[in-house]
Design a protein around this motif. Sequence first.
Motif, PDB file in Angstrom:
ATOM      1  N   ILE A  38       5.419  29.961  39.892  1.00  8.21           N
ATOM      2  CA  ILE A  38       5.089  29.449  41.228  1.00  8.21           C
ATOM      3  C   ILE A  38       3.749  28.720  41.209  1.00  8.21           C
ATOM      4  O   ILE A  38       3.604  27.621  41.769  1.00  8.21           O
ATOM      5  CB  ILE A  38       5.080  30.599  42.259  1.00  8.21           C
ATOM      6  N   ARG A  39       2.744  29.322  40.558  1.00 10.04           N
ATOM      7  CA  ARG A  39       1.428  28.670  40.485  1.00 10.04           C
ATOM      8  C   ARG A  39       1.499  27.355  39.712  1.00 10.04           C
ATOM      9  O   ARG A  39       0.859  26.365  40.097  1.00 10.04           O
ATOM     10  CB  ARG A  39       0.416  29.618  39.850  1.00 10.04           C
TER      11      ARG A  39
ATOM     12  N   ILE B 235       3.477  16.397  36.111  1.00  7.90           N
ATOM     13  CA  ILE B 235       3.700  17.278  34.964  1.00  7.90           C
ATOM     14  C   ILE B 235       2.706  16.983  33.847  1.00  7.90           C
ATOM     15  O   ILE B 235       2.127  17.901  33.246  1.00  7.90           O
ATOM     16  CB  ILE B 235       5.143  17.124  34.447  1.00  7.90           C
ATOM     17  N   ILE B 236       2.482  15.703  33.566  1.00  4.87           N
ATOM     18  CA  ILE B 236       1.570  15.328  32.473  1.00  4.87           C
ATOM     19  C   ILE B 236       0.152  15.786  32.766  1.00  4.87           C
ATOM     20  O   ILE B 236      -0.517  16.379  31.912  1.00  4.87           O
ATOM     21  CB  ILE B 236       1.621  13.801  32.248  1.00  4.87           C
ATOM     22  N   VAL B 237      -0.321  15.530  33.973  1.00  4.01           N
ATOM     23  CA  VAL B 237      -1.694  15.897  34.318  1.00  4.01           C
ATOM     24  C   VAL B 237      -1.853  17.419  34.394  1.00  4.01           C
ATOM     25  O   VAL B 237      -2.884  17.972  34.007  1.00  4.01           O
ATOM     26  CB  VAL B 237      -2.109  15.239  35.647  1.00  4.01           C
TER      27      VAL B 237
ATOM     28  N   TYR C 202      -2.766  23.184  32.560  1.00  4.18           N
ATOM     29  CA  TYR C 202      -2.703  24.359  33.433  1.00  4.18           C
ATOM     30  C   TYR C 202      -1.373  25.089  33.275  1.00  4.18           C
ATOM     31  O   TYR C 202      -1.333  26.329  33.257  1.00  4.18           O
ATOM     32  CB  TYR C 202      -2.900  23.948  34.888  1.00  4.18           C
ATOM     33  N   ILE C 203      -0.274  24.339  33.133  1.00  4.13           N
ATOM     34  CA  ILE C 203       1.043  24.961  32.963  1.00  4.13           C
ATOM     35  C   ILE C 203       1.072  25.803  31.697  1.00  4.13           C
ATOM     36  O   ILE C 203       1.537  26.954  31.701  1.00  4.13           O
ATOM     37  CB  ILE C 203       2.147  23.882  32.916  1.00  4.13           C
TER      38      ILE C 203
ATOM     39  N   GLU D 149      -0.997  28.975  32.118  1.00  5.89           N
ATOM     40  CA  GLU D 149      -0.260  30.004  32.846  1.00  5.89           C
ATOM     41  C   GLU D 149       0.783  30.668  31.949  1.00  5.89           C
ATOM     42  O   GLU D 149       0.956  31.892  31.987  1.00  5.89           O
ATOM     43  CB  GLU D 149       0.424  29.389  34.074  1.00  5.89           C
ATOM     44  N   PHE D 150       1.457  29.870  31.164  1.00  5.87           N
ATOM     45  CA  PHE D 150       2.451  30.410  30.230  1.00  5.87           C
ATOM     46  C   PHE D 150       1.774  31.332  29.211  1.00  5.87           C
ATOM     47  O   PHE D 150       2.290  32.418  28.899  1.00  5.87           O
ATOM     48  CB  PHE D 150       3.159  29.255  29.511  1.00  5.87           C
ATOM     49  N   TRP D 151       0.606  30.938  28.720  1.00  7.45           N
ATOM     50  CA  TRP D 151      -0.112  31.743  27.749  1.00  7.45           C
ATOM     51  C   TRP D 151      -0.644  33.035  28.369  1.00  7.45           C
ATOM     52  O   TRP D 151      -0.665  34.076  27.713  1.00  7.45           O
ATOM     53  CB  TRP D 151      -1.260  30.930  27.154  1.00  7.45           C
TER      54      TRP D 151
END
Length: 270
Positions: A15-16, A96-98, A102-103, A106-108
């Motif tokens: 969500i974030r 998505i690229i920018v 951050y994505i 969050e996954f890490w």
Amino acid sequence: MSFIDHLEELRWHLIRSLIAVMALSIAAFVSVDFVFNTVIFGPAKPDFWTFRMLCNVGELINSTAICIDDIPLKIQSRKMTGQFTMHITSSFVIGIIVAFPYIFWEFWRFISPGLHLNEKKVSRGAVFFVTLLFSIGVMFGYYIMSPLAVNFLSNYQVSDIVMNEFDITSYVSTLITLVLGSGFLFQLPIVVYFLSKIGIVTPELMRSYRKHAIVVILVLGAMLTPPDPLSQILIAFPLFGLYEMSILISRRVNKKRLKDLAKSQIEKRP
């Protein structure tokens, strides 16, 4: 944590990440003039950075052959919703690229608590290096592959009676494929690093399968780039370099892994 608790935790990470992508996508959607006239249609203009650098190189070597001062590119929208659809699509991809750093962060954050202490040590800096390689790949796709591919494809003709008038959907899709494809393909050293850490990949294995890797790289280049030989060659050369770099990374990682393994076996002896 139970399985349901893990799913709940993953849901909030997703969500974030989605909020970050949507916020940046909305910002790109609002900045329509800058996004299209400067970013998206930039590689199709003779005053683009890449073409200016080629002209500067041509002046140094006293040759005007590599100086591109005209790109006969005509773009149309043949569908009622063509421009609006590409406006939304391009804004979302830019988001998505920018937001990619951050994505991945969050996954890490989601998977790192489940790692052992030694696994956390060997994966230190993963977010930084993944982001760095992705950024380099995106810049390579945008500043090198995209303008040269656009120039090649807009000038390519099988007959004088066939005019090159491209649909905006085709142009934007090609640009997205080149940029995102390069960004993800440049993650090869990271993949090799982690596979070497767990002993699946060794430098000897990579050297023995070098010829096979060349074929795989060419196939990936054909799948992730437009169907023209120039784009495939442009993405193949840096991938060859990344493959050779990955061999060096694997050799260093494998050497340290074997050293640690031998040390642990000595410590276990009575």
